[in-house]
Design an enzyme around this catalytic site. Structure first.
Site, PDB file in Angstrom:
ATOM      1  N   GLU A  29       0.507  -1.508   0.553  1.00  0.00           N
ATOM      2  CA  GLU A  29       0.071  -0.153   0.572  1.00  0.00           C
ATOM      3  C   GLU A  29       1.356   1.631   0.272  1.00  0.00           C
ATOM      4  OE1 GLU A  29      -1.888  -1.084   3.408  1.00  0.00           O
ATOM      5  OE2 GLU A  29      -2.722  -2.674   2.621  1.00  0.00           O
ATOM      6  N   HIS A  48       0.314  -0.730  16.346  1.00  0.00           N
ATOM      7  CA  HIS A  48       1.422  -0.262  15.212  1.00  0.00           C
ATOM      8  C   HIS A  48       2.492  -0.491  15.766  1.00  0.00           C
ATOM      9  CE1 HIS A  48      -1.795   1.766  13.311  1.00  0.00           C
ATOM     10  NE2 HIS A  48      -1.493   1.614  12.123  1.00  0.00           N
ATOM     11  N   GLU A  82      -4.556  -7.267   3.218  1.00  0.00           N
ATOM     12  CA  GLU A  82      -2.768  -8.487   3.212  1.00  0.00           C
ATOM     13  C   GLU A  82      -2.877  -9.952   3.081  1.00  0.00           C
ATOM     14  OE1 GLU A  82      -2.135  -3.425   4.512  1.00  0.00           O
ATOM     15  OE2 GLU A  82      -3.914  -5.331   4.918  1.00  0.00           O
ATOM     16  N   PHE A 104       3.651  -2.454   8.430  1.00  0.00           N
ATOM     17  CA  PHE A 104       4.032  -1.966   9.818  1.00  0.00           C
ATOM     18  C   PHE A 104       4.013  -3.870  10.319  1.00  0.00           C
ATOM     19  CE2 PHE A 104       2.865   2.030  10.506  1.00  0.00           C
ATOM     20  CZ  PHE A 104       4.078   2.741  11.172  1.00  0.00           C
ATOM     21  N   ALA A 105       4.318  -4.595  10.610  1.00  0.00           N
ATOM     22  CA  ALA A 105       4.041  -5.788  10.693  1.00  0.00           C
ATOM     23  C   ALA A 105       3.301  -6.777  11.938  1.00  0.00           C
ATOM     24  CB  ALA A 105       5.133  -6.664  11.747  1.00  0.00           C
ATOM     25  N   ASP A 106       2.000  -5.016  12.215  1.00  0.00           N
ATOM     26  CA  ASP A 106       0.726  -5.647  12.479  1.00  0.00           C
ATOM     27  C   ASP A 106      -0.601  -6.107  11.892  1.00  0.00           C
ATOM     28  OD1 ASP A 106       1.320  -4.450  15.683  1.00  0.00           O
ATOM     29  OD2 ASP A 106       2.417  -3.308  14.548  1.00  0.00           O
ATOM     30  N   PHE A 107      -0.265  -5.753  10.843  1.00  0.00           N
ATOM     31  CA  PHE A 107      -0.935  -5.582   9.424  1.00  0.00           C
ATOM     32  C   PHE A 107      -0.776  -7.024   8.432  1.00  0.00           C
ATOM     33  CE2 PHE A 107      -0.548  -0.947   8.326  1.00  0.00           C
ATOM     34  CZ  PHE A 107      -1.589  -0.172   9.697  1.00  0.00           C
TER      35      PHE A 107
END
Length: 661
Positions: free
Chosen positions: A365, A465, A396, A419-422
């Site tokens: 993105e 995040h 994702e 961000f790895a959270d996504f």
């Protein structure tokens, strides 16, 4: 639904379709009997009743076109060209099987004929076929990718995300829904607000066509137009084939709690093979059909005998093909005097590799014209254009699964998830597909996927995040996990990640992106599994990850003034983990502290401590200690955020306490 009868093809075409359908039926009947005898050791999902779909669609495919399938994939495998003996041997668990005994009924692989895999998870085949379509788009070929799936998959996120991505990029994909009325035992009529699968195509801007899935000529005609559109660059098609499986969901399961015998018998009366036989017979002599059936029955019996007599896989190979064979690399150069930031060093690596390898492309993105939220792709769009720097929807799972299919078919995707959270929305695609694909295919499929994003606490980013997820990904065989802490390491590890054939989760701590350090201008690789001794010392070893390396160096400088000599080790990768370098340091210092911003329970520090205790216990002069972030979601307010992250003062105090033990 398409109701006009298609023109009757030439007799040779009819006989070819008949052969394919009979071959599928006889193999499935053999497998059902074998399951009753115990020759099939796990699940057995037969395709009886649905033969017209596989035969009609695959009749238009070339050997170099690709098929991605679901747990009910025997028919697709045979129609695409997998020899019966390889299919049967796979379900018998033999080394001669198409997956060499690693897959069974639900995990069939034969990339040699374009069968790229069947999956026990509903939906991934849709995304993987889109990924193959992206490979064909990027490489400018006229190949086609096909995804076969059941009606249950159309209520799964993979369906929505996959069709949308394929539509917006006009990918050469044929999505084939075999609507047999039930998702395991759940009737489709009770599981779908919109009962028309084909009708959903319009929502994504692609043609949706419904056909009688028991009429092989109707399927074949609809597939012909869909394949033509795909090859000519007109984009994907959704084909709904209304059909029915006349055997249970899987062999050995009860069948009449959710449907009636009368319903099953009514569909048996509409047998697609019988209908085609009657059509051919009406057009001429039927004696040739008897000969075809007899020949196929003999072939299947011979395949069964050969499969039953085939050797078992060697138990010594049970863990083979998890990772690619490592390459021999030259030693990395010294850092030199040129200083750049962490993010610039990583960008240099990506830019150089994209220039050298036209099969590398980036999905994410805002990574196109904008250059990425963290400038990870700055300037690359102008050099390589939108096909190689592809801005995506917020999808994702979709673009991770698409990346898997692209890698399976010969390109090298970089998934930039910011961000790895996504990326947790796509973790199933990473863990169940990307990480296992090389293994399930017995090493025949490479998986050169780079999954890249930021980790770490800072900037009041709060709990969605700020995650540190390297322990999660390091736990799964098949994944490489890199966590560089310096600009030098970021560049060298990223070059290596973009040249290796394993999937790499590349996690960059957000608070390090502006860090400056010495970095050579030329390309170089740092191999995975080689820790760095970033500071030598005598009294205590500190193993630190990511930002904690910088804090460990600060603490070590302070303690040096007090007469405490600290050795700092940066693993650089947590999978693989270089325990030998850590152990050699512990043998010198006798003490070990592991500093990690991530959580203590089940974390990397626990793994380091366990391995050191197992292999280097006699070298320890004190218990192994750990210093971690507080076991809590990350708060927003600066004072709260500071309270949950170890700082240099706390790290220095923990080192002093350990030295004094």
């Amino acid at each position: 639904m398409v109701t006009d009868p298609p023109p009757i093809p030439p007799r040779d075409d009819l006989l070819r379709l008949f052969r394919t359908m009979v071959l599928i039926r006889r193999c499935e009947e053999q497998l059902a009997r074998a399951h009753q005898r115990g020759l099939v050791h796990g699940a057995c999902h037969t395709y009886v009743g649905q033969e017209a779909v596989a035969a009609g669609v695959c009749d238009h495919l070339r050997r170099d076109d690709v098929v991605f399938s679901t747990h009910r994939g025997h028919g697709h495998a045979l129609a695409k060209g997998v020899p019966p003996v390889q299919l049967i041997a796979e379900l018998y668990g033999r080394a001669a099987g198409c997956s060499q005994g690693r897959g069974g009924s639900m995990h069939l692989f034969s990339p040699e004929v374009g069968l790229m895999g069947t999956s026990g998870i509903v939906g991934p085949c849709i995304l993987q076929a889109a990924g193959a379509g992206y490979t064909f788009l990027l490489t400018k070929t006229d190949n086609v990718a096909v995804a076969f799936f059941g009606d249950g998959a159309v209520n799964n996120a993979a369906f929505h995300e996959g069709l949308n991505l394929a539509a917006i990029w006009k990918l050469p994909v044929l999505f084939v829904c075999e609507n047999n009325g039930f998702a395991t035992e759940v009737p489709f009529r009770t599981a779908a607000g919109n009962p028309s699968v084909a009708g959903r195509g319009a929502a994504y801007g692609l043609p949706g066509v419904e056909v009688d899935g028991n009429d092989v000529l109707a399927v074949r005609a609809a597939a012909a137009e869909a394949v033509r559109r795909a090859r000519s660059g007109e984009g994907p098609t959704l084909l709904e084939c209304v059909t029915y499986r006349t055997r249970p969901h899987a062999e050995g399961m009860g069948d009449y709690t959710y449907r009636t015998r009368e319903e099953v018998e009514s569909w048996k009366a509409r047998c697609p093979i019988r209908s085609l036989r009657e059509l051919i017979a009406a057009c001429g002599d039927a004696t040739e059909l008897d000969a075809i059936e007899s020949t196929i029955q003999t072939e299947v019996e011979a395949a069964h005998a050969a499969a039953e007599a085939a050797a078992w896989p060697d138990p010594a190979t049970a863990a083979a093909h998890v990772f690619a064979e490592p390459r021999r690399l030259p030693e990395p150069p010294p850092p030199g005097d040129r200083e750049v930031t962490y993010s610039q060093a990583a960008l240099e690596a990506l830019s150089a590799e994209m220039a050298a390898n036209p099969r590398i492309f980036v999905l994410g993105e805002g990574i196109g014209v904008r250059g990425g939220n963290f400038r990870t792709t700055a300037g690359l769009y102008d050099k390589h254009g939108p096909e190689r720097l592809r801005d995506t929807p917020i999808t994702e799972r979709g673009f991770v699964g698409l990346g898997c299919g692209a890698a399976m078919t010969g390109t090298r995707p970089v998934i930039d998830f910011m961000f790895a959270d996504f990326v947790l929305d796509g973790v199933g695609e990473i863990v169940n597909q990307i990480a296992k694909m090389r293994y399930m295919s017995s090493g025949r499929l490479k998986m050169p996927v780079l999954l890249r994003g930021c980790v770490g606490i800072g900037h009041s980013a709060a709990t969605h995040h700020s995650g540190n997820y390297y322990p999660l990904f390091a736990q799964f065989p098949g994944l490489r996990v890199a966590v560089p802490s310096t600009p030098y390491d970021a560049k060298g590890l990223l070059h290596h990640a973009l040249r290796c054939d394993d999937p790499v989760v590349f996690l960059e701590h957000r608070e390090l992106l502006t860090l400056k350090g010495p970095v050579p201008e030329a390309a170089y690789e740092i191999p995975f599994g080689r820790a760095a001794v970033v500071r030598e010392g005598r009294d205590v070893t500190v193993v630190a990850l990511a930002r904690m390396v910088r804090l460990a160096l600060e603490a070590a400088a302070e303690l040096e003034r007090a007469g405490v000599s600290v050795e700092v080790i940066d693993p650089r990768t947590v999978a693989p983990l270089d325990v030998d370098t850590i152990g050699a340091s512990v043998a010198k210092t006798g003490r070990l502290l592991i500093a990690d911003e991530g959580f203590a329970p089940f974390g990397v520090g626990a793994e380091v401590a366990a391995q050191v205790a197992d292999r280097f216990f006699d070298e320890l002069d004190a218990p192994v200690r750990r210093l971690n972030g507080v076991f809590t979601p990350t708060p927003y307010s600066p004072p709260l955020e500071a309270a949950v992250v170890p700082d240099a003062a706390r790290l220095a105090a923990a080192i002093r306490d350990l030295v004094e033990e």
